[in-house]
Write a protein that holds these residues in place. Structure first.
Motif, PDB file in Angstrom:
ATOM      1  N   LYS A   8      35.637  45.976  -9.550  1.00  0.00           N
ATOM      2  CA  LYS A   8      35.648  46.473  -8.179  1.00  0.00           C
ATOM      3  C   LYS A   8      34.259  46.331  -7.562  1.00  0.00           C
ATOM      4  N   PHE A   9      34.229  45.860  -6.343  1.00  0.00           N
ATOM      5  CA  PHE A   9      32.960  45.732  -5.630  1.00  0.00           C
ATOM      6  C   PHE A   9      32.993  46.634  -4.397  1.00  0.00           C
ATOM      7  N   GLY A  10      32.004  47.488  -4.295  1.00  0.00           N
ATOM      8  CA  GLY A  10      31.955  48.459  -3.200  1.00  0.00           C
ATOM      9  C   GLY A  10      31.454  47.851  -1.899  1.00  0.00           C
ATOM     10  N   GLY A  11      31.448  48.671  -0.861  1.00  0.00           N
ATOM     11  CA  GLY A  11      31.119  48.220   0.484  1.00  0.00           C
ATOM     12  C   GLY A  11      29.761  47.549   0.622  1.00  0.00           C
ATOM     13  N   THR A  12      28.737  48.122  -0.019  1.00  0.00           N
ATOM     14  CA  THR A  12      27.425  47.474   0.094  1.00  0.00           C
ATOM     15  C   THR A  12      27.399  46.174  -0.702  1.00  0.00           C
ATOM     16  N   SER A  13      28.166  46.123  -1.795  1.00  0.00           N
ATOM     17  CA  SER A  13      28.196  44.904  -2.619  1.00  0.00           C
ATOM     18  C   SER A  13      28.846  43.735  -1.878  1.00  0.00           C
ATOM     19  N   VAL A  39      38.813  43.853  -7.099  1.00  0.00           N
ATOM     20  CA  VAL A  39      39.214  44.834  -6.087  1.00  0.00           C
ATOM     21  C   VAL A  39      38.027  44.984  -5.141  1.00  0.00           C
ATOM     22  N   VAL A  40      38.266  44.937  -3.845  1.00  0.00           N
ATOM     23  CA  VAL A  40      37.131  45.053  -2.923  1.00  0.00           C
ATOM     24  C   VAL A  40      37.294  46.183  -1.922  1.00  0.00           C
ATOM     25  N   SER A  41      36.140  46.731  -1.553  1.00  0.00           N
ATOM     26  CA  SER A  41      36.065  47.674  -0.437  1.00  0.00           C
ATOM     27  C   SER A  41      35.891  46.892   0.854  1.00  0.00           C
TER      28      SER A  41
END
Ligand code: ASP
Ligand code: MG
Length: 474
Positions: A8-13, A39-41
């Motif tokens: 999973k990669f978060g919003g800043t990533s 999975v992405v934000s």
């Protein structure tokens, strides 16, 4: 067969074209060892923009919509142009972006027209950011020569209908995940699934709560039987304390599900509170890693944490909380105060962070996120309306400007003196403790303090438990 890893990669990533490119490189190198599901934000800031837009539209305002849509389009198209060379491909993805934006605009126009924002519409709007980011991430992965497709989680994660805080229905989700994702995985295609969102069995879009992409990742990890889940974010891992508040904070190499859950629960910014639930029973490890520093190993969360000898492993603090007190003359002697209070909180799915009741039973107090304060106070006043009607005294009060500070560690269990050291350290600093809670699991001692003394409390406790010395590496 190669093992399966959900990343999973978060919003800043995924916050810009450069960041997304970095993500694609991480996926590429991981894909050499294992099958990957991503999975992405939403790109950072986008969910907030959408939610703010929805609330604004609910006041009847709509003149701001063209600018909001234009800004969102510009942000995503700029990333698209930087990421994708092939013009046909670009046009196709720009088309997807425009379709999503057009749908969002229609929803917001409708909201403005009705001057009403239903939870259902808010979910459909707030989940838009992930639908915009997923095609960009998939395209960036394709640019590196891998095969990748964006998959909307509305077709994969089946949830109950509790808008804004939906919970997954795991059996149905497993079926959908098999049907939608397994053939892609087996073919060596990297699915890029939208985090945060799902849909009911009838296909109505839902969201899993703010920060829910972490939860999406472990839900999918469990549904697909993945060997591990990696949460790529913008911090090096789980820290002994928030480094913005305690500069000496260190990364913890390994912690247990229990410890991590205590930290997540109390608002360690790295995890959605339910993240570990789907994977902990199966013992599947979850990693927290920094997408901006992939050379760092991060933190491994698994059934067995690792002792640092001293008992206390980390501190956590949560701000923007409200202490709610239910008490007073009309309430003493009522036997169902707890049941009614928590019934009211459960009905609104408020996240009750801490509970304390003195043995005199004159009042109970609990802490909830300040965003729930208004609704919670209304719910409690109506739950106790008959008693309140008979009295002139206020029975439900709310105090903001407080913070929870918690001392966490599985090995605190059975070690006497941790509470004593905690109180002495805070006493020396002159910190006034408003309320205290320790669960019988003894993984966590939580204190409510004035928000203004939170940072001082953390610094004192970090020093007292010598957390700056770090935890020995595995
Ligand atoms: N985009 C959603 C949010 O900002 C979900 C997430 O980032 O995990 O809350
Ligand atoms: Mg986020």
């Amino acid at each position: 067969m190669a093992s399966l890893c959900v990343m999973k990669f978060g919003g800043t990533s995924v916050g810009s074209a450069d960041c997304i490119r970095r993500v694609a490189v991480i996926v590429q190198s991981a894909a050499a060892q294992a099958r990957i599901v991503v999975v992405v934000s939403a790109m950072s800031g986008v969910t907030n923009q959408l939610i703010a837009g929805a609330h604004r539209a609910a006041t009847g305002e709509k003149d701001f919509l063209p600018k909001l849509m234009g800004d969102l389009r510009a942000k995503h198209v700029a990333a698209l142009e930087a990421l994708v060379g092939d013009s046909q491909n670009r046009e196709r993805i720009a088309g997807v972006i425009d379709d999503v934006l057009a749908e969002l605009e229609r929803l917001l126009q409708g909201t403005a027209l009705l001057c009403e924002l239903t939870p259902r519409v808010l979910d459909a709007v707030s989940g838009g950011g992930e639908r915009l980011s997923a095609p960009l991430v998939a395209a960036a992965i394709c640019e590196l020569g891998l095969r990748s497709v964006a998959v909307p989680a509305t077709e994969v994660i089946v949830t109950d209908g509790h808008h804004g805080r939906a919970e997954p229905l795991m059996a149905e989700t497993r079926e959908h995940a098999e049907a939608q994702l397994r053939h892609l995985i087996d073919d060596g295609v990297v699915p890029v699934v939208t985090g945060f969102i799902g849909a009911t069995a009838d296909g109505v879009p839902t969201t899993l709560g703010r920060g829910g992409s972490d939860y999406s990742a472990t839900i999918l990890g469990a549904a697909l039987g993945a060997q591990e889940t990696v949460i790529w974010t913008d911090v090096d891992g789980v820290k002994t304390a928030d480094p913005r508040l305690v500069p000496e904070a260190r990364t913890i190499p390994q912690i247990s599900y229990h410890e991590a859950a205590e930290l997540a629960y109390f608002g360690a910014k790295v995890l959605h509170p339910n993240t570990l639930r789907p994977v902990s029973s199966a013992g599947v490890p979850v990693w927290i890693r920094n997408s901006f520093k992939p050379e760092k190993v991060g933190t491994r969360i698994s059934a067995k944490g690792m002792s640092n000898g001293g008992g206390v492993k980390a501190l956590t603090a949560i701000r923007e909380v409200t202490l709610v007190t239910v008490g007073g003359p009309g309430i003493v002697g009522l036997t169902d105060v707890l049941a009614r209070s928590f019934g009211a909180m459960a009905a609104m799915r408020a996240n009750v962070l801490l509970v304390s009741q003195s043995s005199s039973q004159n009042d109970i107090c609990f802490v909830i996120p300040s965003t729930d304060e208004k609704e919670a106070v209304e719910a409690l006043r109506s739950a106790f309306a008959p008693e309140i009607a008979e009295q002139t005294v206020e029975h439900v009060s709310a105090r903001a400007e407080v913070a929870i500070v918690a001392v966490v560690g599985e090995n605190m269990r059975g070690i006497p003196g941790v509470a004593g050291r905690t109180f002495s350290a805070l006493g020396r600093e002159g910190v006034n403790i408003i309320a205290i809670a320790q669960g019988s699991s003894e993984y966590n001692i939580s204190l409510v303090v004035e928000a203004a003394s939170m940072q001082r409390s953390l610094a004192a406790l970090h020093k007292e438990f010598r957390l700056h010395e770090g935890v020995p590496a595995a």
